[in-house]
Design a protein around this motif. Structure first.
Motif, PDB file in Angstrom:
ATOM      1  N   LYS A  66       0.855  -1.177   0.000  1.00 22.70           N
ATOM      2  CA  LYS A  66       0.000   0.000   0.000  1.00 22.70           C
ATOM      3  C   LYS A  66       0.887   1.222   0.000  1.00 22.70           C
ATOM      4  CE  LYS A  66      -3.980   2.268   2.058  1.00 22.70           C
ATOM      5  NZ  LYS A  66      -5.028   2.257   3.110  1.00 22.70           N
ATOM      6  N   ASP A  79      -2.531   6.185  -1.478  1.00 24.81           N
ATOM      7  CA  ASP A  79      -3.896   5.819  -1.862  1.00 24.81           C
ATOM      8  C   ASP A  79      -3.932   4.719  -2.921  1.00 24.81           C
ATOM      9  OD1 ASP A  79      -5.053   7.595  -0.101  1.00 24.81           O
ATOM     10  OD2 ASP A  79      -5.117   9.232  -1.558  1.00 24.81           O
ATOM     11  N   VAL A  80      -2.824   3.962  -3.036  1.00 22.16           N
ATOM     12  CA  VAL A  80      -2.757   2.891  -4.032  1.00 22.16           C
ATOM     13  C   VAL A  80      -2.420   1.567  -3.350  1.00 22.16           C
ATOM     14  CG1 VAL A  80      -1.633   2.058  -6.136  1.00 22.16           C
ATOM     15  CG2 VAL A  80      -2.007   4.515  -5.817  1.00 22.16           C
ATOM     16  N   GLU A  92      -3.148  -2.550  -9.741  1.00 21.37           N
ATOM     17  CA  GLU A  92      -3.180  -1.437  -8.795  1.00 21.37           C
ATOM     18  C   GLU A  92      -4.626  -1.036  -8.540  1.00 21.37           C
ATOM     19  OE1 GLU A  92       1.074   0.600 -10.131  1.00 21.37           O
ATOM     20  OE2 GLU A  92      -0.814   1.602 -10.562  1.00 21.37           O
ATOM     21  N   HIS A 110      -6.600   2.047  -7.174  1.00 22.86           N
ATOM     22  CA  HIS A 110      -6.431   3.471  -6.868  1.00 22.86           C
ATOM     23  C   HIS A 110      -7.677   3.998  -6.152  1.00 22.86           C
ATOM     24  CE1 HIS A 110      -2.866   4.223  -9.604  1.00 22.86           C
ATOM     25  NE2 HIS A 110      -3.273   3.027  -9.982  1.00 22.86           N
ATOM     26  N   LYS A 111      -7.459   4.653  -5.031  1.00 24.45           N
ATOM     27  CA  LYS A 111      -8.580   5.223  -4.291  1.00 24.45           C
ATOM     28  C   LYS A 111      -9.252   6.297  -5.130  1.00 24.45           C
ATOM     29  CE  LYS A 111      -9.603   6.019   0.558  1.00 24.45           C
ATOM     30  NZ  LYS A 111      -9.016   6.226   1.915  1.00 24.45           N
ATOM     31  N   CYS A 112     -10.572   6.260  -5.175  1.00 22.29           N
ATOM     32  CA  CYS A 112     -11.324   7.198  -6.014  1.00 22.29           C
ATOM     33  C   CYS A 112     -12.695   7.438  -5.398  1.00 22.29           C
ATOM     34  CB  CYS A 112     -11.455   6.656  -7.435  1.00 22.29           C
ATOM     35  SG  CYS A 112     -12.354   5.095  -7.517  1.00 22.29           S
ATOM     36  N   TYR A 127     -12.280   2.097  -4.792  1.00 19.87           N
ATOM     37  CA  TYR A 127     -11.054   1.963  -5.582  1.00 19.87           C
ATOM     38  C   TYR A 127     -11.366   1.647  -7.047  1.00 19.87           C
ATOM     39  CZ  TYR A 127      -8.551   1.767  -1.136  1.00 19.87           C
ATOM     40  OH  TYR A 127      -8.043   2.061   0.106  1.00 19.87           O
ATOM     41  N   SER A 128     -10.568   2.194  -7.942  1.00 25.86           N
ATOM     42  CA  SER A 128     -10.601   1.818  -9.352  1.00 25.86           C
ATOM     43  C   SER A 128      -9.553   0.735  -9.593  1.00 25.86           C
ATOM     44  CB  SER A 128     -10.321   3.031 -10.241  1.00 25.86           C
ATOM     45  OG  SER A 128      -9.014   3.543  -9.987  1.00 25.86           O
ATOM     46  N   TYR A 158      -6.556  -1.024 -12.053  1.00 24.27           N
ATOM     47  CA  TYR A 158      -5.585  -0.637 -13.076  1.00 24.27           C
ATOM     48  C   TYR A 158      -4.551  -1.764 -13.245  1.00 24.27           C
ATOM     49  CZ  TYR A 158      -2.665   2.679 -15.733  1.00 24.27           C
ATOM     50  OH  TYR A 158      -1.939   3.333 -16.725  1.00 24.27           O
TER      51      TYR A 158
END
Length: 221
Positions: A57, A60-61, A84, A86-88, A101-102, A104
Motif C-alpha cells: 500500500k 492511496d494505491v 493497482e 487506486h482510491k477514487c 477503488y478503481s 488498473y
C-alpha cells in the motif's frame, strides 16, 4: 455463451496467437516448448515481479501481484503481473480497506514497445477479466517495458476488446479440433523459440521425408 472452467485457455496465449497461430498451437495444443535467450530473460523478469504473498500500500494505491483472473464469457484464465487499486470517488470496495477503488492492470515485458499489438491485446484480455470479476469498467492499464524502464499507458478501446473476443473464439475452435495450422514462413521465424520444432523453412518446398533424407545425407559426409 459461457465456458466451463475445464475449457479455459491461458490469457498469455493471445501473445503467441497474434505473433503466429502455428506457434500458439504447438505450445498450447501440442505442449511443445523450447527456451531461448528471450524466453529466459522474460521468465526471470516475471519471477521478480510475481510474489503472490505480497500486497503493498502506497498512500492511496494498493498493489497486488500475481493476481489470478478469469472470464467465463471468454473462457480464459491466468495471472496479472500487477493490479493497482487506486482510491477514487466512484469504484469498488476492497475487503479490509476503507473507501472506493478503481482497477488498473500493469503487464511487465522485458523488451521495448512493439509496433504490433500483442502486448496491448494481452493487457486488454486481463482488463476484461477484471471487469467481469469486479463488475466495474477498466478503461486503462499499462505495459511496463524493462528495456526502457518505463510504463506505456494503454486505452482499453472497443476495437481492442473486439479483437480479443474474436481471437479467443478462434483459439477455442482450434483447441477443440486439436488443429495446428500449417507453416507460414516470415522473418519473425528466426527469433522464434520453436523454430527447431516448427521447421518453418521446410514449408511447402520439400516434404518431411525429403528433408530427413537431406539431413541424414549431410551427417554421412
Amino acid at each position: 455463451m459461457e465456458y466451463e472452467e475445464g475449457r479455459y485457455l491461458m490469457i498469455s496465449g493471445i501473445q503467441h496467437f497474434k505473433f503466429c497461430r502455428r506457434q500458439w498451437a504447438l505450445i498450447h495444443i501440442e505442449q511443445q516448448w523450447e527456451e531461448n535467450v528471450h524466453t529466459v530473460i522474460g521468465e526471470l523478469m516475471h519471477k521478480r515481479v510475481h510474489d503472490p504473498y505480497l500486497t503493498e500500500k502506497r498512500k492511496d494505491v494498493i498493489i497486488a501481484r500475481a493476481l489470478p483472473v478469469s472470464s467465463r464469457t471468454l473462457g480464459i484464465s491466468g495471472e496479472c503481473d500487477v493490479v493497482e487499486f487506486h482510491k477514487c470517488e466512484d469504484g469498488i470496495r476492497l475487503y479490509g480497506h476503507r473507501g472506493l477503488y478503481s482497477v488498473y492492470p500493469v503487464e511487465y515485458k522485458k523488451g521495448k514497445p512493439k509496433l504490433t499489438e500483442e502486448d496491448k491485446l494481452q493487457l486488454a484480455a486481463q482488463a476484461m477479466c477484471l471487469e467481469e470479476m469486479f463488475s466495474m469498467p477498466v478503461e486503462e492499464g499499462a505495459v511496463y517495458y524493462g528495456e526502457i524502464r518505463r510504463r506505456e499507458p494503454v486505452q482499453i478501446t472497443e476495437e481492442l476488446r473486439e479483437e480479443v473476443r474474436s481471437m479467443f473464439q478462434e483459439m477455442h475452435q482450434y483447441y477443440d479440433r486439436h488443429y495446428t495450422p500449417n507453416v507460414k514462413y516470415s522473418r519473425a521465424c528466426s527469433a522464434c523459440s520453436l523454430k527447431e520444432v516448427c521447421l518453418p523453412k521446410l514449408g511447402k518446398t520439400v516434404s518431411v521425408k525429403t528433408y530427413i533424407g537431406q539431413m541424414l545425407g549431410e551427417e554421412d559426409e
